[in-house]
Write a protein that holds these residues in place. Structure first.
Motif, PDB file in Angstrom:
ATOM      1  N   TYR A  46       9.755  -9.100  -2.986  1.00  0.00           N
ATOM      2  CA  TYR A  46      10.347  -8.324  -4.089  1.00  0.00           C
ATOM      3  C   TYR A  46      11.720  -8.892  -4.456  1.00  0.00           C
ATOM      4  CZ  TYR A  46      12.436  -4.356  -6.557  1.00  0.00           C
ATOM      5  OH  TYR A  46      13.065  -3.577  -7.479  1.00  0.00           O
ATOM      6  N   ASN A  71       4.846  -5.633  -9.783  1.00  0.00           N
ATOM      7  CA  ASN A  71       4.957  -4.558  -8.795  1.00  0.00           C
ATOM      8  C   ASN A  71       3.614  -3.952  -8.458  1.00  0.00           C
ATOM      9  OD1 ASN A  71       7.921  -4.110  -8.141  1.00  0.00           O
ATOM     10  ND2 ASN A  71       7.901  -4.396 -10.342  1.00  0.00           N
ATOM     11  N   ALA A  78      10.063  -0.936  -9.567  1.00  0.00           N
ATOM     12  CA  ALA A  78       9.902  -1.718 -10.803  1.00  0.00           C
ATOM     13  C   ALA A  78      11.060  -1.453 -11.761  1.00  0.00           C
ATOM     14  CB  ALA A  78       8.570  -1.369 -11.462  1.00  0.00           C
TER      15      ALA A  78
END
Lengths: 312, 446
Positions: free
Chosen positions: B19, B236, B277
């Motif tokens: 991420y 995501n 997100a």
């Protein structure tokens, strides 16, 4: 005081030719302050029973009562009071142990401070304190097992469901878990114990429910069940082998004694008469309660024979 | 309980290396990539410019280049006196013009004879000789002399001289400045973008001038935001599926299900990832914030673009609803896989849905209220990106937005219910491959 009750519960999976009746009209009840052993061979339906109790699966028919309330297991409150240790252990391997503990505490309704407060003595007790800041993946299988047990009792549950809690543990830790179970029982908690380790069942369980092919085949207090299946077993110390006597089914040697298994319908009196008629003497004799393992093998074996002989 | 799951899902997600790499690395990667392209372009340009600015020797037998020099000197003086009164658009247009071929400074060296120029070439005083013969106007041919021919080398020099010759011809013809301007192309005082001024019929029935640049930016910025939202959604969603598959593989899922209701777990996961997100969007926005400032600094003045917060808010709403809708379906289907690879394969069917409106972006932009656009906006499988693109045009009526949002809310609720049911059995299922019939059967059994 937790009380759970299954009333004539059914659950099937699959359809058409692949349909499997996982649970077939099972009823039982258990209450706080006792250890219920849920026994049965692989595929007997034990895990399905647990999953229905945890509301992961819903029964096709029948009722599940918690504290006498229908579908009480669907309440969030019930979830907060339950501890579950599944047979297939699962942990977040890439996360730190303290993070996993914190997350579990939060899901169990504990604040961070409460979680830390409760986790500290448990970490010490399970020899995990030194690993708190390490990742789960660094733990050995046995340590992971202990961490799972720790996580399951973190919130001081009222109902503990332990599926094979002893597998993978060394004798010291087996004793530790046994103590944990006994402590919870003594504090009025209900413990459901699913295990194939019959010695532990015999040592810990107050009541057992034995399942086979989805159906309940035995249910009741442990001692009563053992007694009910013991009328044809005696332990004797004799000078001559008793094989061949009309009342004797078979004989098993246990150290210096012999366990004599009598044929169905035969009593100790029949055995003594046969011994006397054969001119053999008995130095010592005791009516031995059958081990739960023997009962298990006997009942499951008999069920399989009946099933095999049944017309198809 | 949903809140707790969402919060921890958010925390665990934003701590994931993947991420962090995507959130901070993607803009850096795009920046580096764009920078690389620019550097390559500049490198190429500098090579061409090297050709352009190579030391050029000119032998002009026509005398036209002298006329060109006269014209350029006059034009430069005139521009210096009028530059302060220009609009920013005209100023930008002139800067663009100056960057390209029209007003290249003449740094060539003039030689009286071709022999003198050739001698200078041989002695490396100059790099190229351009000879404009006396019959150039009739024949249109100029001669170029080099020490050594190189590919791409000195290609521009003859072109530059040819332009000056054209300029010289015009100057020699004695045309007025205005006539010269028209023939050269580009109005010096034009108020539109480039040299075209557009007008459209206003609400009061009168024609009003269109600021094309502002209009283009007005669409491009919300559409760009929509594009980023879709990118964030797809990236995501991958984390979401991977998370579920990982929990299933790790066998954590069974313990989780004993603690949390399946719908709470599912919603918590989806909302947590939605938050991640959104956080990613904010990071990207923060990293992109200096770009308008840079553009403003380069352009000298702001373009006059204003954010349409109504459109952005509605886009944000569709993003959140879309994420929950797609996310719920992804979790449900993803839970059926036996491992991450299988889960990602199942999730591909869902991931393809938001791509459909992107393929039809031209129809959505050109006719935002047409039949196709409205259909895509009302079908929940396509509506989140479709509505974000339609909203960017600023032409979608509010009732249309409301209907689309209402359908999406209802569908999201249905998707959560459907997926929770599938998840209940799928999460604990192992070793079985899936097909639509089996999925339907599982759904009915749950």
């Amino acid at each position: 005081m937790t009380r759970i009750e299954f009333q004539n519960v059914f659950k099937a999976f699959g359809g058409g030719g692949t349909r499997i009746q996982a649970v077939d009209g099972v009823s039982f009840a258990a209450a706080g302050g006792e250890v219920l052993g849920v026994l049965g061979p692989n595929g007997a339906g034990k895990t399905t029973i647990i999953r229905m109790l945890l509301d992961v699966f819903r029964p096709d028919a029948g009722e599940i009562l918690v504290e006498g309330e229908r579908d009480g297991n669907r309440r969030d409150e019930f979830r907060r009071r339950v501890a579950y240790l599944p047979e297939e252990r699962g942990l977040y391997q890439k996360r730190k142990i303290k993070d996993v503990i914190e997350y579990t505490g939060a899901l169990r309704g504990l604040s961070r401070a409460e979680t830390r407060e409760r986790a500290a003595p448990l970490l010490e007790r399970f020899d995990l304190a030194a690993y708190a800041k390490k990742k789960v993946a660094t733990l050995s299988k046995g340590m992971s097992q202990k961490l799972q047990i720790l996580l399951s009792v973190l919130h001081d549950p009222d109902l503990l469901i332990f599926d094979e809690p002893f597998s993978g543990l060394d004798p010291v830790n087996v004793r530790l878990v046994r103590q944990l179970v006994q402590e919870h029982r003594d504090r009025g908690k209900l413990v459901c114990l699913c295990t194939h380790m019959m010695a532990e069942v015999q040592a810990l369980c107050d009541r057992v429910m034995m399942m086979h092919r989805g159906a309940r085949v035995l249910y009741g207090p442990l001692d009563e069940i053992r007694r009910a299946h013991t009328d044809y077993q005696v332990t004797v110390d004799i000078d001559a082998a008793p094989e061949g006597l009309p009342s004797v089914d078979h004989v098993a040697c246990v150290e210096k004694s012999k366990n004599v298994y009598l044929k169905d319908g035969k009593t100790i009196a029949d055995f003594m008469r046969d011994m006397s008629a054969a001119g053999r003497s008995v130095r010592f004799m005791s009516e031995g309660l059958r081990s739960i393992e023997d009962v298990f093998v006997s009942v499951v074996g008999r069920q399989d024979v009946v099933s095999a002989e049944a017309p198809k | 309980m949903t809140r707790i799951v969402a919060w921890y899902e958010f925390l665990f997600t934003v701590k994931r290396p993947a991420y962090l790499i995507v959130t901070f690395g993607l803009p850096v990667f795009i920046g580096l990539y764009a920078g690389f392209i620019m550097l390559v372009s500049l490198g190429t340009a500098s090579y061409v410019i090297e050709g352009l600015s190579a030391k050029v020797g000119v032998v002009d037998d026509t005398g036209l280049l002298e006329y060109a020099r006269q014209y350029e000197a006059e034009l430069k003086k005139e521009k210096e006196s009028s530059a302060s009164g220009d609009s920013d658009i005209a100023s930008a247009a002139r800067q663009l013009e100056a960057m390209f071929e029209k007003i290249q400074p003449d740094e060539s060296r003039t030689f009286p004879t071709i022999d003198a120029a050739k001698a200078a070439l041989e002695s490396r005083q100059i790099d190229v000789v351009i000879h404009v013969p006396a019959d150039y106007v009739r024949e249109g041919v100029i001669e170029t002399y080099l020490r050594e021919w190189k590919i791409f080398g000195a290609i521009a020099a003859p072109q530059q001289v040819r332009q000056r010759l054209r300029l010289g011809l015009l100057q020699r013809a004695g045309l007025s400045d205005a006539e010269m301007t028209v023939i050269r192309g580009g109005g010096e005082n034009s108020n539109g973008f480039g040299s075209v001024t557009l007008h459209e019929l206003g609400a009061d029935g009168k024609f009003v001038e269109v600021n094309q640049l502002q209009r283009i930016m007005g669409f491009a910025v919300p559409a760009g935001v929509a594009g980023l939202l879709i990118l964030a959604l797809m990236l995501n969603a991958g984390f979401l599926v991977a998370g579920v598959a990982e929990e299933k593989e790790n066998k954590v899922i069974e313990v989780l299900l004993s603690m949390v209701r399946v719908d709470q777990l599912l919603m918590g996961k989806v909302l947590g990832l939605s938050g991640a997100a959104l956080a990613q969007m904010f990071v990207w926005a923060a990293m992109a914030a200096p770009i308008p400032l840079i553009v403003g600094a380069v352009g000298g003045r702001a373009i006059g673009f204003e954010w349409n917060f109504g459109v952005l808010s509605a886009s944000g709403l569709f993003f959140m609803l879309g994420f929950v809708f797609y996310g719920a379906l992804l979790v449900g289907l993803g839970s059926l896989g036996n491992n991450i690879k299988e889960s990602q394969q199942y999730s591909m069917y869902i991931m393809l849905l938001p791509v459909v409106p992107m393929i039809m972006v031209v129809a959505l932009v050109n006719a935002p209220n047409g039949l196709l656009s409205r259909a895509l906006g009302w079908i929940p499988f396509f509506s989140p990106p479709a509505m974000m693109i339609r909203l960017a045009t600023g032409e979608v009526p509010i009732w249309d937005v409301a209907i689309s949002a209402a359908i999406l809310v209802a569908s999201t609720w249905g998707a959560v219910r459907f997926s929770a049911r599938l998840f209940r059995v799928g999460a604990l299922l192992r070793g079985q491959s899936m097909n639509p019939i089996r999925i339907a059967r599982l759904f009915l059994q749950a």
